[in-house]
Motif scaffolding. Structure first.
Motif, PDB file in Angstrom:
ATOM      1  N   GLU A  63       0.775  -1.259   0.025  1.00 45.23           N
ATOM      2  CA  GLU A  63      -0.093  -0.128   0.041  1.00 45.23           C
ATOM      3  C   GLU A  63       0.663   1.338  -0.075  1.00 45.23           C
ATOM      4  OE1 GLU A  63      -2.740  -0.304   3.388  1.00 45.23           O
ATOM      5  OE2 GLU A  63      -3.743  -2.195   2.402  1.00 45.23           O
ATOM      6  N   THR A  64       1.999   1.109   0.754  1.00 44.95           N
ATOM      7  CA  THR A  64       2.866   2.345   0.875  1.00 44.95           C
ATOM      8  C   THR A  64       3.373   2.750  -0.639  1.00 44.95           C
ATOM      9  OG1 THR A  64       3.244   2.096   3.292  1.00 44.95           O
ATOM     10  CG2 THR A  64       4.817   3.374   1.907  1.00 44.95           C
ATOM     11  N   ILE A  65       3.902   1.518  -1.075  1.00 43.65           N
ATOM     12  CA  ILE A  65       4.515   1.778  -2.516  1.00 43.65           C
ATOM     13  C   ILE A  65       3.470   2.003  -3.397  1.00 43.65           C
ATOM     14  CG2 ILE A  65       5.547   0.543  -4.467  1.00 43.65           C
ATOM     15  CD1 ILE A  65       6.832  -1.253  -2.254  1.00 43.65           C
ATOM     16  N   LEU A  66       2.267   1.798  -3.447  1.00 45.85           N
ATOM     17  CA  LEU A  66       1.229   2.269  -4.452  1.00 45.85           C
ATOM     18  C   LEU A  66       1.108   3.665  -4.014  1.00 45.85           C
ATOM     19  CD1 LEU A  66      -1.188  -1.030  -4.592  1.00 45.85           C
ATOM     20  CD2 LEU A  66       0.287  -0.065  -6.450  1.00 45.85           C
ATOM     21  N   LYS A  67       0.893   4.161  -2.927  1.00 41.79           N
ATOM     22  CA  LYS A  67       0.554   5.557  -2.624  1.00 41.79           C
ATOM     23  C   LYS A  67       1.898   6.432  -3.189  1.00 41.79           C
ATOM     24  CE  LYS A  67      -2.052   4.597   1.517  1.00 41.79           C
ATOM     25  NZ  LYS A  67      -2.041   4.764   3.134  1.00 41.79           N
ATOM     26  N   ILE A  68       3.119   5.947  -2.913  1.00 39.41           N
ATOM     27  CA  ILE A  68       4.029   6.622  -3.538  1.00 39.41           C
ATOM     28  C   ILE A  68       4.029   6.987  -4.855  1.00 39.41           C
ATOM     29  CG2 ILE A  68       6.769   6.400  -3.732  1.00 39.41           C
ATOM     30  CD1 ILE A  68       6.977   5.481  -0.945  1.00 39.41           C
ATOM     31  N   ILE A  69       3.587   5.771  -5.567  1.00 38.43           N
ATOM     32  CA  ILE A  69       3.672   5.816  -7.203  1.00 38.43           C
ATOM     33  C   ILE A  69       2.565   7.059  -7.462  1.00 38.43           C
ATOM     34  CG2 ILE A  69       2.707   4.560  -9.139  1.00 38.43           C
ATOM     35  CD1 ILE A  69       4.120   2.245  -7.905  1.00 38.43           C
ATOM     36  N   GLY A  70       1.269   6.767  -6.781  1.00 34.87           N
ATOM     37  CA  GLY A  70       0.101   7.706  -6.677  1.00 34.87           C
ATOM     38  C   GLY A  70       0.465   9.202  -6.812  1.00 34.87           C
ATOM     39  N   ILE A  71       1.360   9.431  -5.519  1.00 36.06           N
ATOM     40  CA  ILE A  71       1.848  10.785  -5.452  1.00 36.06           C
ATOM     41  C   ILE A  71       2.773  11.194  -6.709  1.00 36.06           C
ATOM     42  CG2 ILE A  71       3.535  12.028  -4.020  1.00 36.06           C
ATOM     43  CD1 ILE A  71       2.488  10.688  -1.545  1.00 36.06           C
ATOM     44  N   THR A  78      13.753   1.904   6.629  1.00 35.15           N
ATOM     45  CA  THR A  78      14.386   1.471   7.772  1.00 35.15           C
ATOM     46  C   THR A  78      14.278  -0.260   7.944  1.00 35.15           C
ATOM     47  OG1 THR A  78      13.283   3.552   8.602  1.00 35.15           O
ATOM     48  CG2 THR A  78      13.689   1.621  10.377  1.00 35.15           C
ATOM     49  N   VAL A  79      13.229  -0.926   7.418  1.00 35.57           N
ATOM     50  CA  VAL A  79      12.986  -2.027   7.509  1.00 35.57           C
ATOM     51  C   VAL A  79      14.169  -2.804   6.485  1.00 35.57           C
ATOM     52  CG1 VAL A  79      11.601  -4.113   6.851  1.00 35.57           C
ATOM     53  CG2 VAL A  79      10.602  -2.156   7.867  1.00 35.57           C
ATOM     54  N   LEU A  80      14.310  -2.180   5.419  1.00 32.70           N
ATOM     55  CA  LEU A  80      15.476  -2.673   4.595  1.00 32.70           C
ATOM     56  C   LEU A  80      16.671  -2.713   5.131  1.00 32.70           C
ATOM     57  CD1 LEU A  80      15.945  -3.850   1.675  1.00 32.70           C
ATOM     58  CD2 LEU A  80      16.172  -1.390   0.783  1.00 32.70           C
ATOM     59  N   ILE A  81      17.205  -1.651   5.830  1.00 29.92           N
ATOM     60  CA  ILE A  81      18.416  -1.487   6.202  1.00 29.92           C
ATOM     61  C   ILE A  81      18.507  -2.444   7.783  1.00 29.92           C
ATOM     62  CG2 ILE A  81      19.910   0.084   7.720  1.00 29.92           C
ATOM     63  CD1 ILE A  81      18.752   2.620   5.848  1.00 29.92           C
ATOM     64  N   LEU A 104       9.723  10.743  -0.039  1.00 23.85           N
ATOM     65  CA  LEU A 104      10.624  10.486   0.834  1.00 23.85           C
ATOM     66  C   LEU A 104      10.315  10.204   2.112  1.00 23.85           C
ATOM     67  CD1 LEU A 104      13.573  10.099   1.364  1.00 23.85           C
ATOM     68  CD2 LEU A 104      13.757  12.861   2.224  1.00 23.85           C
ATOM     69  N   ALA A 105       9.208  11.136   2.563  1.00 20.66           N
ATOM     70  CA  ALA A 105       8.774  10.914   4.064  1.00 20.66           C
ATOM     71  C   ALA A 105       7.781   9.533   4.103  1.00 20.66           C
ATOM     72  CB  ALA A 105       7.616  11.777   4.196  1.00 20.66           C
ATOM     73  N   MET A 106       7.277   9.097   3.056  1.00 20.72           N
ATOM     74  CA  MET A 106       6.294   7.722   2.928  1.00 20.72           C
ATOM     75  C   MET A 106       7.634   6.433   2.978  1.00 20.72           C
ATOM     76  SD  MET A 106       3.013   8.360   0.968  1.00 20.72           S
ATOM     77  CE  MET A 106       2.243   7.003   1.574  1.00 20.72           C
ATOM     78  N   ALA A 107       8.489   6.712   2.220  1.00 21.79           N
ATOM     79  CA  ALA A 107       9.444   5.748   2.015  1.00 21.79           C
ATOM     80  C   ALA A 107      10.452   5.350   3.301  1.00 21.79           C
ATOM     81  CB  ALA A 107      10.582   6.073   0.745  1.00 21.79           C
ATOM     82  N   ILE A 108      10.549   6.359   4.293  1.00 20.59           N
ATOM     83  CA  ILE A 108      11.353   6.077   5.360  1.00 20.59           C
ATOM     84  C   ILE A 108      11.052   4.899   6.071  1.00 20.59           C
ATOM     85  CG2 ILE A 108      12.038   7.100   7.481  1.00 20.59           C
ATOM     86  CD1 ILE A 108      12.051   9.788   6.193  1.00 20.59           C
TER      87      ILE A 108
END
Length: 128
Positions: free
Chosen positions: A67-75, A115-118, A107-111
């Motif tokens: 959902e976060t990735i889809l929101k990022i694409i939408g933005i 974080t999980v990736l790191i 950027l704010a939505m991707a943090i």
């Protein structure tokens, strides 16, 4: 796609003709047709979102990330659309601010995802 291209070309020619006499009407025509094309594509976007969600569910992926990735694409798409409209209206400075706002929101939505990736990479690295 041919319908969209046809409508866009006809609108472009009409706008060029109208722009000589009534520049405001030409801009409104382009704005209206651009928005209509965007609305026409909403069903296609909805189908894509459902397909991605279905694939994520089958792959047992946490839906929060999808959902976060889809929101990022939408933005990104909405910011680009608004930026182009602002540029068409001759408001280049406003268009730049819209693009900057879109990038900051992305950027704010991707943090959380970063974080999980790191954390995952850190946990994979052997300690010693």
């Amino acid at each position: 796609m041919l319908k969209i291209v046809g409508i866009a070309l006809i609108t472009t020619f009409l706008a060029l003709i109208i722009k000589e006499q009534k520049p405001n009407f030409a801009f409104l025509l382009v704005l209206f047709v651009g928005s209509a094309i965007f609305i026409f594509l909403v069903d296609q976007v909805h189908a894509i979102i459902q397909m991605v969600e279905s694939i994520a569910t089958n792959a047992n992926i946490n839906m929060v990330y999808v959902e976060t990735i889809l929101k990022i694409i939408g933005i990104a798409y909405i910011a680009e659309f608004a930026s182009h409209i602002s540029k068409d209206a001759g408001q280049g400075a406003l268009a730049a601010k819209v693009e900057l706002a879109g990038k900051i929101l992305i950027l704010a939505m991707a943090i959380p995802i970063l974080t999980v990736l790191i954390e995952t990479v850190i946990n994979l690295v052997p300690k010693g």
